[in-house]
Design a protein around this motif. Structure first.
Motif, mmCIF file in Angstrom:
data_model
loop_
_atom_site.group_PDB
_atom_site.id
_atom_site.type_symbol
_atom_site.label_atom_id
_atom_site.label_comp_id
_atom_site.label_asym_id
_atom_site.label_seq_id
_atom_site.Cartn_x
_atom_site.Cartn_y
_atom_site.Cartn_z
ATOM 1 N N CYS A 508 -32.370 51.943 -60.101
ATOM 2 C CA CYS A 508 -32.286 53.182 -60.872
ATOM 3 C C CYS A 508 -33.675 53.635 -61.346
ATOM 4 O O CYS A 508 -34.435 52.845 -61.893
ATOM 5 N N CYS A 511 -33.625 53.425 -65.711
ATOM 6 C CA CYS A 511 -33.683 52.176 -66.476
ATOM 7 C C CYS A 511 -34.414 51.069 -65.710
ATOM 8 O O CYS A 511 -34.867 50.110 -66.307
ATOM 9 N N CYS A 526 -28.454 54.825 -61.748
ATOM 10 C CA CYS A 526 -27.299 53.926 -61.760
ATOM 11 C C CYS A 526 -26.126 54.646 -62.426
ATOM 12 O O CYS A 526 -26.302 55.712 -63.007
ATOM 13 N N CYS A 529 -26.717 55.335 -66.273
ATOM 14 C CA CYS A 529 -27.699 56.387 -66.560
ATOM 15 C C CYS A 529 -27.189 57.750 -66.099
ATOM 16 O O CYS A 529 -27.444 58.767 -66.733
HETATM 17 ZN ZN LIG Z 1 -30.069 53.176 -64.940
#
Ligand SMILES: [Zn+2]
Length: 888
Positions: A508, A511, A526, A529
């Motif tokens: 991701c 993050c 992801c 997120c």
């Molecule tokens: Zn993420």
């Protein structure tokens, strides 16, 4: 006048009617406000229900219930919808806090279908609530009645439900709410439940104004209310409510009466108080008063006088605790700082054997709350995530149980059932008939297999405890013991925490941890997120900036944000909060993180469940009120200078940077120029209003600093700031001295602010016998420093912020400490470096000719208990530097 006082905890102080600036007995003005507010609430209920009486009454019960939930209901500053014809894309009614969503849900569910199932998406839920057509009507209620609602709530929380010493530790606010809740638990098949709830919520309201004849007064209030409703042609008739209230002291036991007795734990308390009277000073005199008939009894207590009344109230309370709390609590070292906690316990012979359970308490929390919130590197997402945590444990959990309940019983969970919710956890009460058979399992199953939680990769921990029986309400520590035992199941969840192997997936972009599954505007995200990003674009930070707040004037932060950054202001969230006046500014932003000290001990040492509820309400309300008052003080200082709401440059930033504010859990982002005076004023007030003390960590960083690390740094600093009784303390010292609010502060200019850096800085400068850093700074000392630097009053801070010479002014104030710091740094690793620094400070005191310079250096070498083993050099340096980086 009747002598009556409420025993407030944890401060262990009786506050008498009239001592807090307001007299409630015979207060006709208050009576009128109660009648007006209740009437207006009824008219709104009829309007929303299109005059369908049954529906209106259901709505009315939930709206009246909100009167007792003011701390949640108003959040930290009341907002109204602003008239924004300009922006077409803004369709929904985005609201800033979870509790405002809760308020909307409890009303909207009576009119539209807002049930949820395991697959309902978050987006769906938010949109349904935001599109509720009567949100504006509810907001107008807040706008018009906010001052009255607040006054009524304060009267309710400051007035004891029972004026007799020994019983006076429970307020009307918690008693009435619990009574209504228990009425609901006792009456599974009641067809006129809403009447019963309203009657329960109002039955003791008369005590505010006429403690001696409270039933007559309650009837009087209801009659005035009826007249108002008749003239307003409201669809609600209150005859049934009046009958129920009139009978609550009657001969045949009504539901309201049984609920009233259970809510106050009257059966057990009476025995314990009687026993206490055998042991305490003035016990005999008090007993005589107890034995008298109604009117004479009030006279008797009044004639005792304040001093004896207060002493007896405290002694009896302490005796009760010694009979009902566990040995574990009194043995805890930390408990010794509280004079209300007894030194030893004795098992009471007056225990009541619970018979039939009628209700359960469900405890819902997010075990990994910190990790979840700090997962997001952008303020916009983080701000939404912190609101979401509260939303999930309160509104969403309530909706899940409510949906299940309505399918099982055809009736609704009352709003009172959400007993409290802050700090990432909540308590919800459910009635026995939600389940047949294994209730614990049935309730926990409601929370299993929920798609939106697994998308967020977030777990809700659900624990269940028996709470109410038909003859007994458990005490808080009994409930808590049962809940705590279930924590070992914490990791037996229904979906595995995903384990990620490096290199197999694209990670991701946001993050950097979870595998990317979705693309959004060129970013690979992801599922967590992605969800948060989708929802946060209009909620969380944006809705905070976008709201219009009711202070002494109305203020909309967005107007100020647009002036500096244009329509794209959300991209500059941190710069905005830092107080930028133009894009080239270089000001810092401060994270203020605070937490109440020893909360679990304070709550566990409760005499009854309503005692716990009272402490929890006062804490939540007191913190929010303290914030609101501090904010108004800042707004007034800004108005003074600029004469226009457009000049509320700092106030609008503080409002936009509230990340978390509920109960004893506080996280704020503020412009660093105002961080320290704001924190000092806020926590002085909060300490005074709640009786709790707080530990406070303040970290200042550049706006582009990775926020999640700064957040962890502030958290670490906060933990370290707590004042504790040192090991092997002498018995001569009063231990309550250690129960103080304290502040620690650091500024990070060139290094990364993180938990480990805070840790290493503290170990470097805070040493056993020659310490340059205190960390545990008493809030009063910090205030003295600010006063000396003329930076305590907001008007001085505001004029500094608006000054052409801001940089020069602050440099002047900081110069002396900078000089000492650089001397200390060069001598830091030499032998006698500490003594040399001390000598240097003393020399500088003698040399300097400016009074300010002399005084500030003297502050460093003030002896603490006759010794100079530590000087607050870096503490004071960082405090003043926080202002320095605030001017850019
Ligand atoms: Zn993420």
């Amino acid at each position: 006048m009747t002598l009556r006082g409420k025993l407030n905890l944890p401060e262990f102080k009786v506050v008498f009617d009239g001592e807090d600036g307001k007299v409630y007995e015979c207060n006709i003005d208050l009576e009128n406000k109660i009648v007006d507010t209740l009437a207006h609430m009824a008219l709104i209920s009829c309007e929303i229900a299109k005059n369908d009486e049954k529906k209106a009454m259901d709505i009315y019960a939930d709206i009246v219930s909100m009167l007792y939930k003011l701390p949640m209901f108003i959040s930290y500053a009341p907002t109204i919808k602003k008239e924004d014809e300009g922006s077409k894309e803004r369709k929904g009614n985005y609201v800033p806090t979870a509790f405002e969503y809760f308020f909307i849900y409890t009303i909207a569910r009576h009119l539209t279908d807002i049930t949820v199932d395991k697959n309902t998406s978050l987006k769906d839920i938010f949109e349904k609530l935001e599109n509720f057509e009567h949100t504006d009507t509810l907001r107008s209620l807040i706008r018009l009645y906010f001052p009255s609602i607040r006054e009524i709530y304060e009267a309710l929380i400051n007035t004891p439900a029972d004026t007799r010493p020994g019983f006076n530790f429970t307020s009307l606010a918690s008693h009435l709410q619990l009574t209504s809740l228990i009425s609901w638990l006792l009456q599974p098949h009641s067809i006129d439940l809403s009447y019963l709830r309203v009657a329960s919520l109002l039955h003791d309201l008369g005590k505010l104004i006429n403690p001696r004849h409270h039933v007559a007064e309650a009837i009087n209030i209801l009659e005035k209310l009826q007249n108002k409703l008749k003239s307003g042609e409201a669809c609600i008739k209150l005859e049934r409510v009046k009958e129920l209230v009139a009978s609550h002291h009657g001969d045949s036991e009504s539901i309201v009466q049984i609920a009233d007795r259970l809510a106050s734990s009257a059966d057990r308390l009476t025995k314990l108080v009687n026993e206490a009277l055998e042991h305490i000073e003035y016990g005999k005199e008090i007993k005589e008063c107890f034995n008298k008939e109604r009117e004479e009894s009030y006279e008797c207590f009044t004639n005792l006088g304040k001093e004896k009344y207060e002493k007896a109230s405290k002694d009896i309370y302490k005796f009760i605790l010694s009979q009902v709390i566990s040995l574990e609590i009194v043995k805890n070292e930390e408990a010794k700082v509280f004079p209300f906690i007894p030194e030893k316990v004795e098992r009471s012979s007056n225990e009541i054997k619970p018979v039939r359970p009628i209700g359960y308490l469900v405890y819902i929390d997010v075990p990994s709350i910190q990790r979840f919130i700090t997962n997001f590197p952008k303020l916009r997402d983080m701000s939404f995530a912190s609101m979401l945590v509260d939303f999930l444990v309160t509104v969403y959990s309530f909706m899940l149980i409510d949906t299940e309940f309505v399918s099982k019983t055809k009736s609704r969970l009352p709003a009172e059932a959400l007993l409290s919710g802050y700090g990432g956890h909540s308590y919800i009460v459910v009635r026995k008939d939600i389940c047949d058979g294994d209730c614990y399992k049935k309730i926990k199953d409601i929370f299993k297999g929920i798609k939106l939680l697994s998308d967020l990769d977030l777990r809700l921990q659900v624990s269940v405890a028996e709470f109410a029986y038909d003859n007994y309400i458990k005490n808080y520590n009994e409930v808590w013991d049962e809940i705590r035992q279930q924590f070992s199941e914490r990791y037996l969840v229904d979906f595995e925490e995903k384990i990620y192997s490096v290199g197999l997936h694209r990670v991701c972009d946001n993050c950097g941890i979870r595998p990317a599954v979705n693309e959004k505007l060129g970013e690979y995200l992801c599922s967590r997120c992605y969800e948060i990003r989708e929802l946060s674009s209009t909620r969380g930070f944006i809705s905070k900036v976008n709201s219009t707040y009711l202070l002494s004037v109305e203020v909309t932060p967005e107007e100020i944000a647009k002036e500096v950054f244009g329509d794209n202001y959300a991209e500059y969230a941190m710069e905005f909060i830092a107080g930028y006046k133009k894009l080239e500014d270089t000001r810092y932003v401060s994270i203020i993180k605070a937490d109440g000290n020893r909360g679990s001990i304070i709550f566990s040492a409760s005499a009854t469940f309503s005692d716990y509820v009272d402490k929890s309400f006062r804490l939540d309300y007191g913190v929010k009120r303290a914030f609101y008052e501090t904010l108004i003080e800042l707004a007034n200082a800004e108005m003074e200078l600029s004469k226009s709401a457009k000049g509320l440059l700092l106030t609008s930033r503080v409002l936009s940077g509230v990340l978390y504010l509920g109960g004893d859990d506080i996280t704020l982002l503020v412009p660093s120029i105002v961080a320290i005076p704001f924190a000092v004023k806020f926590f002085e007030k909060a300490t005074q209003l709640t009786g709790f003390t707080f530990k406070v960590g303040i970290v200042s960083v550049k706006p582009d600093h990775p926020i999640q690390f700064a957040f962890q740094a502030a958290d670490e600093l906060m933990e370290r700031s707590k004042i504790k009784p040192e090991d092997g303390i002498s018995s001569t010292k009063n231990l309550s001295e250690y129960n103080k609010t304290s502040i620690a502060c650091m500024v990070f200019s060139s290094t990364l602010a993180s938990k480990s850096v805070v840790h290493s800085e503290i170990s470097k400068y805070k040493r056993q016998n020659n310490s340059y850093l205190v960390v545990t700074n008493d809030i009063r000392k910090v205030k003295e420093l600010l006063e000396l630097a003329k930076l305590y009053e907001f008007k001085d801070v505001v004029s500094l912020y608006n000054s052409e010479n801001d940089k020069k002014e602050v440099r002047e104030k900081l110069r002396q400490l900078e000089d000492i710091v650089s001397y200390a740094e060069t001598n830091f690793n030499t032998s006698n470096g500490y003594l040399k620094t001390l000598a240097y400070i003393l020399r500088q005191i003698a040399r300097s000719d400016k009074p300010y310079d002399k005084e500030i250096l003297k502050k460093l070498v003030e002896r603490k208990e006759g010794s100079l083993k530590e000087i607050p050099l870096y503490d004071y340096y960082f405090i003043l530097k926080t202002f320095r980086v605030g001017v850019g």
